[in-house]
Design an enzyme around this catalytic site. Structure first.
Site, mmCIF file in Angstrom:
data_model
loop_
_atom_site.group_PDB
_atom_site.id
_atom_site.type_symbol
_atom_site.label_atom_id
_atom_site.label_comp_id
_atom_site.label_asym_id
_atom_site.label_seq_id
_atom_site.Cartn_x
_atom_site.Cartn_y
_atom_site.Cartn_z
ATOM 1 N N GLU A 218 0.827 -1.214 0.000
ATOM 2 C CA GLU A 218 0.000 0.000 0.000
ATOM 3 C C GLU A 218 0.859 1.260 0.000
ATOM 4 O O GLU A 218 1.646 1.469 0.936
ATOM 5 C CB GLU A 218 -0.902 0.016 1.235
ATOM 6 N N GLU B 200 -11.763 2.700 5.884
ATOM 7 C CA GLU B 200 -10.713 2.934 6.867
ATOM 8 C C GLU B 200 -10.713 4.415 7.262
ATOM 9 O O GLU B 200 -9.814 5.177 6.924
ATOM 10 C CB GLU B 200 -9.348 2.515 6.313
ATOM 11 N N ASP C 77 -5.478 2.859 -1.566
ATOM 12 C CA ASP C 77 -6.179 3.688 -0.593
ATOM 13 C C ASP C 77 -6.361 5.073 -1.207
ATOM 14 O O ASP C 77 -5.389 5.798 -1.437
ATOM 15 C CB ASP C 77 -5.361 3.752 0.698
ATOM 16 N N GLN D 219 -9.354 1.212 -0.264
ATOM 17 C CA GLN D 219 -9.744 1.794 1.008
ATOM 18 C C GLN D 219 -10.116 3.250 0.791
ATOM 19 O O GLN D 219 -9.622 3.898 -0.142
ATOM 20 C CB GLN D 219 -8.619 1.678 2.050
#
Length: 277
Positions: A153, A256, A188, A216
């Site tokens: 990530e 998240e 993300d 995310q």
């Protein structure tokens, strides 16, 4: 419509951790993710998943430590951000991956996030890449034995200074260098917006490749609900849905974020007006 997984490390924090599974299910979530499961026995977590009809979408490998005690210390006290790219911590990385794979088996979780870690003082990013690639190649081979994916990530350096991996293009270059089909990117959109922007075009570029394993989301810049901040998430959800249908992607979007009213009783649920039904 995309599928959403509640992040139980950040959501429902007014409740004890094990009670958050039921709360997420009552709010209509069919899957959950969390940062670290290692303070709880695998069978205990598996029972909560089964009892509430939930799937485990994702969790992180330990961010440091060689055994359970030192791994919990790395999470709760040391503030470690991962070891995958950190020289001299290869033993910790391998121990953490093996423990995470045991948990993934017990929780029937298809994917594990391997945190890259922070660049040590006095070192350059380029010096670390060879070791990072070697660690990821080993982890992907181990995970493949159990039918699991491992994810990397890109994380913004405002929240995590000196983090090794920050950009989508760098992550996909790493994937190409490692050359493992079960190594994917955890995209993300909160981090992506802070570092790079142009989020919709990056979704259109990378999602059809099959190399994005998980999304995310959070509002930018406060990391609260997706309907708070500068990103137009309804538009981005429509982009994901369009590209996913065309490419066959069937993954999860992890929520998240820290609910604005999360410390209040029912605060997480009260902030779910953004969630498509």
């Amino acid at each position: 419509m995309p599928k959403f997984a509640a992040n139980l490390s950040m959501m429902y924090t007014e409740l004890p951790f094990l009670d958050r599974f039921e709360a997420a299910a009552e709010d209509g979530f069919q899957a959950v993710e969390f940062l670290f499961p290692y303070a709880f026995a695998p069978h205990e977590l598996a029972a909560r998943l089964k009892g509430n009809g939930l799937q485990q979408a994702l969790f992180n490998a330990p961010p440091g430590g060689i055994d359970t005690a030192s791994m919990l210390h790395a999470i709760d006290k040391a503030g470690d951000k991962g070891t995958a790219a950190v020289p001299g911590r290869e033993g910790e990385f391998r121990a953490g991956v093996l423990l995470a794979l045991d948990y993934a088996e017990a929780l029937d979780c298809p994917r594990i996030h391997l945190m890259a870690g922070q660049i040590p003082s006095g070192r350059e990013r380029e010096e670390l890449q060879q070791g990072y690639v070697a660690n990821l190649r080993w982890a992907a081979l181990e995970a493949a034995k159990n039918g699991r994916d491992v994810l990397i990530e890109p994380i913004n350096t405002r929240d995590v200074p000196c983090f090794f991996l920050n950009r989508q293009d760098h992550a996909h270059e790493i994937l190409a260098e490692v050359g493992a089909a079960n190594l994917k990117v955890q995209m993300d959109l909160y981090h992506c917006q802070i570092v790079e922007g142009d989020v919709a075009m990056k979704i259109r570029k990378y999602l059809p490749t099959g190399a994005v394993g998980h999304f995310q989301i959070a509002g930018v810049p406060e990391r609260q609900e997706p309907d708070i901040g500068e990103l137009n998430y309804p538009y981005l959800f429509a982009v994901i849905d369009e590209v996913a249908q065309a490419s066959g992607w069937d993954g999860w979007i992890g929520c998240e974020y820290r609910p604005r009213r999360g410390a209040e009783a029912g605060g997480t649920s009260a902030g779910l007006g953004w969630l498509p039904r």
